[in-house]
Design an enzyme around this catalytic site. Structure first.
Site, PDB file in Angstrom:
ATOM      1  N   HIS A  96       0.848  -1.187   0.000  1.00 56.83           N
ATOM      2  CA  HIS A  96       0.000   0.000   0.000  1.00 56.83           C
ATOM      3  C   HIS A  96       0.886   1.240   0.000  1.00 56.83           C
ATOM      4  O   HIS A  96       2.056   1.184   0.376  1.00 56.83           O
ATOM      5  CB  HIS A  96      -0.946   0.018   1.211  1.00 56.83           C
ATOM      6  CG  HIS A  96      -0.241  -0.032   2.538  1.00 56.83           C
ATOM      7  ND1 HIS A  96       0.251  -1.208   3.070  1.00 56.83           N
ATOM      8  CD2 HIS A  96       0.062   0.939   3.434  1.00 56.83           C
ATOM      9  CE1 HIS A  96       0.819  -0.959   4.237  1.00 56.83           C
ATOM     10  NE2 HIS A  96       0.727   0.342   4.482  1.00 56.83           N
ATOM     11  N   ARG A 115      10.037  -1.413   1.956  1.00 54.95           N
ATOM     12  CA  ARG A 115       9.722  -0.361   0.987  1.00 54.95           C
ATOM     13  C   ARG A 115      10.324  -0.706  -0.371  1.00 54.95           C
ATOM     14  O   ARG A 115      11.365  -1.350  -0.444  1.00 54.95           O
ATOM     15  CB  ARG A 115      10.269   0.990   1.461  1.00 54.95           C
ATOM     16  CG  ARG A 115       9.744   1.423   2.823  1.00 54.95           C
ATOM     17  CD  ARG A 115      10.388   2.731   3.264  1.00 54.95           C
ATOM     18  NE  ARG A 115       9.894   3.160   4.563  1.00 54.95           N
ATOM     19  CZ  ARG A 115      10.420   2.792   5.722  1.00 54.95           C
ATOM     20  NH1 ARG A 115      11.468   1.985   5.737  1.00 54.95           N
ATOM     21  NH2 ARG A 115       9.916   3.221   6.856  1.00 54.95           N
TER      22      ARG A 115
END
Length: 242
Positions: A96, A115
């Site tokens: 997300h 990430r």
């Protein structure tokens, strides 16, 4: 908490994983070239028709993160807009990206945050691509359940936490009943006073303040000034104590 899900089986998930991994591991030059061509095509399309929301999102991301693979990865994602009072639950190993606006995020205990795009921080692409579920879902928008005047309750489908939104009008007093677990209160807007058995006196509360409240403690919230005082309470999910 249900989600609308399309499950095309292992073959579909495998294809999605392969396509996403190829994009995320592509060379920087290849990504930059693809983004340049995509932006050029969208600029041309915008002159003859209205771009879709996803296409407009790509243009916006490219302005913020030029040459970032996340600009292209956004095409794999659902584009979700939340209105005030709405929320969504994101399960573990689901990618997300928060884009704009103000929200609170409550996160279960985790030993890592991985990430891979739209960030200047360290990117661990291999780990990300290997850990994702590759489910094709659209999250259900949650609007909370009123549990008392000025308080809405949000319950995710696990035992780690739950969240309450408290919107206290000026001059009003809201009493939060004791709960079996500890809580953390975050003041988002406005100002007022927080009273609890664990405090000798009431504490002034303003935007950005955080209060820890022990288990089995009644809380009294009062708003001062001309505007509402908005607080969020995060605590152990009541399902854990059932």
């Amino acid at each position: 908490m249900s989600t609308k899900e399309y499950d095309g089986g292992n073959e579909v998930k495998s294809t999605l994983q392969s396509a996403f991994a190829k994009l995320m591991t592509a060379s920087k030059d290849a990504v930059s070239e693809a983004i340049t061509k995509l932006i050029s095509r969208l600029d041309t399309k915008s002159k003859i028709r209205t771009l879709t929301e996803k296409e407009q999102l790509v243009l916006s991301l490219e302005r913020q993160y030029q040459g970032d693979v996340g600009v292209l990865a956004a095409l794999f994602f659902n584009y979700v807009k939340l209105s005030p009072g709405e929320a969504l639950y994101i399960g573990s190993n689901e990618p997300h990206a928060y884009l704009s606006g103000e929200c609170i995020e409550c996160m279960a205990t985790s030993d890592n945050v991985v990430r891979a795009g739209l960030t200047p921080k360290y990117r661990d692409v291999q780990t990300l691509c290997s850990m994702l579920t590759y489910k094709q879902i659209f999250p259900e928008i949650l609007r909370g359940v009123p549990v008392q005047p000025y308080v809405r309750h949000y319950t995710p489908p696990f035992e780690e936490f739950e969240v309450d939104c408290c919107l206290v009008p000026p001059g009003e007093l809201v009493v939060i009943s004791p709960v079996p677990g500890p809580s953390i209160f975050l003041v988002m807007t406005g100002e007022g006073e927080v009273q609890a058995d664990s405090m000798s006196d009431g504490e002034n509360a303003k935007n950005g303040d955080v209060f820890f409240v022990p288990a089995y403690t009644e809380i009294k919230l009062s708003a001062c000034g001309p505007e509402f005082m908005q607080l969020y309470r995060a605590g152990v999910n009541s399902r854990f104590f059932s």
